[in-house]
Motif scaffolding. Structure first.
Motif, PDB file in Angstrom:
ATOM      1  N   GLU A  40      38.238  91.313  62.446  1.00 51.41           N
ATOM      2  CA  GLU A  40      38.663  90.440  61.346  1.00 51.41           C
ATOM      3  C   GLU A  40      38.347  88.978  61.648  1.00 51.41           C
ATOM      4  OE1 GLU A  40      43.360  89.711  62.282  1.00 51.41           O
ATOM      5  OE2 GLU A  40      42.804  91.668  61.463  1.00 51.41           O
ATOM      6  N   ASP A  41      38.391  88.591  62.913  1.00 47.13           N
ATOM      7  CA  ASP A  41      38.052  87.214  63.289  1.00 47.13           C
ATOM      8  C   ASP A  41      36.558  86.950  63.109  1.00 47.13           C
ATOM      9  OD1 ASP A  41      40.686  86.692  64.011  1.00 47.13           O
ATOM     10  OD2 ASP A  41      40.379  87.358  66.068  1.00 47.13           O
ATOM     11  N   VAL A  42      35.746  87.926  63.462  1.00 49.07           N
ATOM     12  CA  VAL A  42      34.292  87.770  63.296  1.00 49.07           C
ATOM     13  C   VAL A  42      33.935  87.690  61.818  1.00 49.07           C
ATOM     14  CG1 VAL A  42      32.042  88.838  63.694  1.00 49.07           C
ATOM     15  CG2 VAL A  42      33.793  88.938  65.477  1.00 49.07           C
ATOM     16  N   LYS A  43      34.489  88.576  61.018  1.00 45.11           N
ATOM     17  CA  LYS A  43      34.182  88.596  59.583  1.00 45.11           C
ATOM     18  C   LYS A  43      34.566  87.276  58.913  1.00 45.11           C
ATOM     19  CE  LYS A  43      34.656  93.619  59.102  1.00 45.11           C
ATOM     20  NZ  LYS A  43      35.487  94.729  58.565  1.00 45.11           N
ATOM     21  N   ARG A  44      35.677  86.720  59.346  1.00 49.00           N
ATOM     22  CA  ARG A  44      36.138  85.448  58.780  1.00 49.00           C
ATOM     23  C   ARG A  44      35.273  84.277  59.241  1.00 49.00           C
ATOM     24  NH1 ARG A  44      41.063  86.058  60.409  1.00 49.00           N
ATOM     25  NH2 ARG A  44      40.860  84.717  62.221  1.00 49.00           N
ATOM     26  N   ALA A  45      34.651  84.423  60.402  1.00 50.60           N
ATOM     27  CA  ALA A  45      33.910  83.318  61.012  1.00 50.60           C
ATOM     28  C   ALA A  45      32.697  82.885  60.195  1.00 50.60           C
ATOM     29  CB  ALA A  45      33.471  83.691  62.427  1.00 50.60           C
ATOM     30  N   TYR A  46      32.088  83.800  59.452  1.00 49.86           N
ATOM     31  CA  TYR A  46      30.906  83.409  58.677  1.00 49.86           C
ATOM     32  C   TYR A  46      31.240  82.281  57.707  1.00 49.86           C
ATOM     33  CZ  TYR A  46      29.030  87.852  60.440  1.00 49.86           C
ATOM     34  OH  TYR A  46      28.622  88.884  61.241  1.00 49.86           O
ATOM     35  N   ASP A  47      32.336  82.438  56.960  1.00 52.49           N
ATOM     36  CA  ASP A  47      32.746  81.383  56.015  1.00 52.49           C
ATOM     37  C   ASP A  47      33.215  80.132  56.747  1.00 52.49           C
ATOM     38  OD1 ASP A  47      32.126  82.805  53.726  1.00 52.49           O
ATOM     39  OD2 ASP A  47      34.136  83.657  53.511  1.00 52.49           O
ATOM     40  N   GLU A  48      33.916  80.316  57.868  1.00 52.95           N
ATOM     41  CA  GLU A  48      34.401  79.158  58.622  1.00 52.95           C
ATOM     42  C   GLU A  48      33.232  78.320  59.141  1.00 52.95           C
ATOM     43  OE1 GLU A  48      38.551  81.201  60.242  1.00 52.95           O
ATOM     44  OE2 GLU A  48      36.833  81.024  61.570  1.00 52.95           O
ATOM     45  N   ILE A  49      32.198  78.984  59.612  1.00 56.62           N
ATOM     46  CA  ILE A  49      31.021  78.273  60.106  1.00 56.62           C
ATOM     47  C   ILE A  49      30.314  77.557  58.956  1.00 56.62           C
ATOM     48  CG2 ILE A  49      28.695  78.642  61.020  1.00 56.62           C
ATOM     49  CD1 ILE A  49      29.951  80.797  62.874  1.00 56.62           C
ATOM     50  N   ASN A  50      30.188  78.236  57.825  1.00 57.18           N
ATOM     51  CA  ASN A  50      29.569  77.594  56.660  1.00 57.18           C
ATOM     52  C   ASN A  50      30.349  76.359  56.228  1.00 57.18           C
ATOM     53  OD1 ASN A  50      27.518  79.488  56.555  1.00 57.18           O
ATOM     54  ND2 ASN A  50      28.524  80.772  55.028  1.00 57.18           N
ATOM     55  N   ASP A  51      31.681  76.446  56.262  1.00 59.07           N
ATOM     56  CA  ASP A  51      32.522  75.293  55.903  1.00 59.07           C
ATOM     57  C   ASP A  51      32.335  74.151  56.907  1.00 59.07           C
ATOM     58  OD1 ASP A  51      33.547  76.650  53.724  1.00 59.07           O
ATOM     59  OD2 ASP A  51      35.362  77.305  54.754  1.00 59.07           O
ATOM     60  N   PHE A  52      32.265  74.496  58.184  1.00 53.31           N
ATOM     61  CA  PHE A  52      32.048  73.495  59.239  1.00 53.31           C
ATOM     62  C   PHE A  52      30.725  72.759  59.017  1.00 53.31           C
ATOM     63  CE2 PHE A  52      30.229  73.114  63.738  1.00 53.31           C
ATOM     64  CZ  PHE A  52      30.747  71.844  63.948  1.00 53.31           C
ATOM     65  N   GLU A  53      29.680  73.507  58.775  1.00 52.85           N
ATOM     66  CA  GLU A  53      28.377  72.884  58.571  1.00 52.85           C
ATOM     67  C   GLU A  53      28.323  72.098  57.266  1.00 52.85           C
ATOM     68  OE1 GLU A  53      25.815  76.130  61.192  1.00 52.85           O
ATOM     69  OE2 GLU A  53      25.712  76.201  58.995  1.00 52.85           O
ATOM     70  N   LYS A  54      29.060  72.556  56.273  1.00 57.39           N
ATOM     71  CA  LYS A  54      29.108  71.804  55.020  1.00 57.39           C
ATOM     72  C   LYS A  54      29.803  70.459  55.214  1.00 57.39           C
ATOM     73  CE  LYS A  54      30.049  72.244  50.101  1.00 57.39           C
ATOM     74  NZ  LYS A  54      30.648  73.072  49.010  1.00 57.39           N
ATOM     75  N   SER A  55      30.838  70.441  56.063  1.00 56.63           N
ATOM     76  CA  SER A  55      31.510  69.181  56.376  1.00 56.63           C
ATOM     77  C   SER A  55      30.537  68.194  57.021  1.00 56.63           C
ATOM     78  CB  SER A  55      32.694  69.415  57.326  1.00 56.63           C
ATOM     79  OG  SER A  55      33.726  70.111  56.690  1.00 56.63           O
ATOM     80  N   LEU A  56      29.707  68.701  57.919  1.00 59.16           N
ATOM     81  CA  LEU A  56      28.716  67.851  58.583  1.00 59.16           C
ATOM     82  C   LEU A  56      27.674  67.368  57.584  1.00 59.16           C
ATOM     83  CD1 LEU A  56      28.173  69.966  61.834  1.00 59.16           C
ATOM     84  CD2 LEU A  56      29.666  67.976  61.533  1.00 59.16           C
ATOM     85  N   SER A  57      27.264  68.264  56.699  1.00 62.14           N
ATOM     86  CA  SER A  57      26.280  67.903  55.679  1.00 62.14           C
ATOM     87  C   SER A  57      26.854  66.895  54.687  1.00 62.14           C
ATOM     88  CB  SER A  57      25.822  69.168  54.948  1.00 62.14           C
ATOM     89  OG  SER A  57      24.902  68.853  53.934  1.00 62.14           O
ATOM     90  N   ASN A  58      28.112  67.087  54.287  1.00 62.51           N
ATOM     91  CA  ASN A  58      28.764  66.127  53.383  1.00 62.51           C
ATOM     92  C   ASN A  58      28.771  64.724  53.973  1.00 62.51           C
ATOM     93  OD1 ASN A  58      29.373  68.107  51.501  1.00 62.51           O
ATOM     94  ND2 ASN A  58      31.460  68.427  52.224  1.00 62.51           N
ATOM     95  N   PHE A  59      28.883  64.663  55.279  1.00 59.66           N
ATOM     96  CA  PHE A  59      28.908  63.385  55.990  1.00 59.66           C
ATOM     97  C   PHE A  59      27.525  62.737  56.037  1.00 59.66           C
ATOM     98  CE2 PHE A  59      28.962  61.098  60.203  1.00 59.66           C
ATOM     99  CZ  PHE A  59      29.826  60.082  59.817  1.00 59.66           C
TER     100      PHE A  59
END
Length: 484
Positions: A370-389
């Motif tokens: 369940e942690d791995v499955k959730r990580a895909y969206d978490e990583i996308n959100d992390f990278e989106k934060s960097l991109s927003n910046f």
């Protein structure tokens, strides 16, 4: 009457403080991080309430973080940087005196000048994703909004001004924007009623007891939940492999050769361009993030070496990602990467990265399914934060065939100058080639986004892979420069 009230208050406070200290110790054993947020207008009593909690909690496992007007250096980092790096470990409590909400509002109303973000709605989305990431990974999050009558607020402010020790508190960075702050917070609370706890600050005695009671009640409930979890079977960590995946890698199986002389000439030209790009990144204050993933012996290190060979060493940093340290392991897996995101105008290169969560941790069973499955969206959100910046994010996966990897392994074993590069772990990983192949393809499929796409490079020829990576970096940066 006042004396009786005070005695009752002290008695109730001592009882609740003792219980709170006990609950903190229990949750520490269960490895549950706790975040407590205090928001409210200037001089609403947030400091008093925070302090009473701090006194009740074990200082060895408690942190206090006060949001302040960002320094010039802090403004060169993404919006959530100062908060994510101050999130608690899985044995600690962090109290936030004002939080990401205050900074968001201060940026929106112009109290804090920051032109990095195109609009403010994206920041609210980042806040929601941040809180969801923390809660989904086991954090107990309590958000208090402290309300106060205007006359009582004025009384608090006058008391602060009259005391030299508290004068600084009467000069909080956003104290002149109470009405705007209150208006924005009311909208936020209206949209997210369930996650906020409103507390009316009437007097010290009543409000302190109310907050302590709420925190104790929430933590007691969490302890009950953790006890139930402990009685259940251990979560699955078999990696949920089924042999079905989009085979993105199969079209990169050949060997793209490049002539030795052509390679040398193109490499020199591209490296000079890379240095020019570095200067432009610095002038335009654009951070560049380069992520390198790939099979063992794919040539990631050699590729990175050619990228930085002509660069100014003061403007880039290479981060080699190994197994997390004890401190890193106690935090959310993205915590160590948030800690070293680049500031504006600088380059960060990652030799392996946060993608370990969905590759090695999935294959080796280090993380629950369940942690791995959730990580895909978490990583996308992390990278989106960097991109927003405003960061440019370029992700490489260097692919080599299984046969090519074997040749390189054997070559390393026979070369006394390179034998240190081959380990027993490399051979063990090779035995799990099919599992890694599925994990890699899932990763490429689920985390290649518009703002952070994957670039798969055929690495069967190291020379070709080096040229291809440099060309990709330059092309991506040139396009970004036109947009900024």
């Amino acid at each position: 009457m006042e004396e009786n009230l005070k005695k009752k208050y002290e008695k109730d406070k001592d009882k609740l403080s003792t219980k709170l200290g006990y609950l903190q110790r229990v949750l520490k054993d269960y490895k549950v991080p706790v975040m407590i947020v205090f928001e409210g207008v200037h001089a609403a009593g947030k400091g008093r309430l925070s302090n009473e909690l701090l006194i009740a909690l074990d200082p060895r496992y408690t942190k206090f973080y006060a949001t302040h007007s960002p320094t010039e250096s802090e403004l060169r980092k993404p919006f959530l940087w100062q908060y994510f790096k101050n999130t608690p470990s899985n044995t600690a409590v962090t109290i936030f005196y004002r939080s990401w909400y205050s900074l968001y509002i201060a940026m929106k109303n112009g109290t804090v000048k920051n032109d990095r973000y195109n609009g403010n709605k994206i920041l609210l989305e980042e806040i929601r994703n941040f809180e969801k990431t923390m809660v989904d990974n086991g954090t107990e999050l309590l958000k208090f909004y402290i309300e106060i009558d205007k006359d009582l607020q004025k009384e608090h402010i006058m008391r602060m001004y009259d005391n030299p020790r508290t004068m600084w508190k009467a000069q909080e960075y956003d104290r002149d924007n109470d009405e705007e702050y209150k208006k924005e917070m009311e909208e936020i609370l209206e949209e997210d009623k369930k996650s906020w706890i409103r507390v009316e600050y009437e007097n010290r005695y009543k409000s302190v007891i109310e907050v302590l009671e709420i925190v104790v009640e929430r933590l007691e409930q969490r302890v009950k939940e953790e006890k139930k979890k402990a009685e259940k079977d251990k979560p699955d960590n078999d990696g949920f492999f089924n042999g079905k995946f989009p085979n993105i890698l199969e079209k990169y199986e050949g060997k793209d050769e490049i002539d030795k002389d052509e390679y040398r000439d193109r490499l020199i030209k591209l490296q000079k361009e890379m240095r020019d790009v570095q200067y432009t990144l610095y002038e335009k204050k654009i951070p560049l993030i380069l992520v390198y993933e790939g099979w063992d012996a794919a040539g990631k290190g050699g590729n990175i070496k050619r990228v930085v060979q002509q660069l100014d060493p003061t403007g880039y940093e290479i981060n080699t990602t190994a197994a997390p340290s004890d401190i890193e392991f106690k935090h959310h897996y993205l915590w160590r990467f948030w800690n070293n995101v680049p500031k504006t105008g600088h380059i960060s290169i990652y030799d392996r990265s946060w993608y370990g969560r969905v590759m090695v941790e999935r294959v080796e069973g280090f993380a629950a399914n369940e942690d791995v499955k959730r990580a895909y969206d978490e990583i996308n959100d992390f990278e989106k934060s960097l991109s927003n910046f405003g960061a440019i994010i370029i992700k490489f996966f260097i692919h080599i065939s299984k046969e090519e990897q074997l040749e390189r392994f054997e070559s390393r074993q026979e070369d006394e100058d390179k034998v240190w590069k081959i380990t027993e772990e490399d051979w063990r990983n090779r035995e799990k080639w099919d599992l890694y192949q599925e994990a890699i393809n899932d990763m490429l499929d689920k985390t290649s986004t518009e703002n952070a796409p994957w670039h798969v490079i055929n690495g069967n020829s190291k020379k070709y892979a080096r040229i291809k990576a440099l060309e990709t970096i330059l092309d991506t940066c040139y396009k970004a420069f036109l947009d900024k």
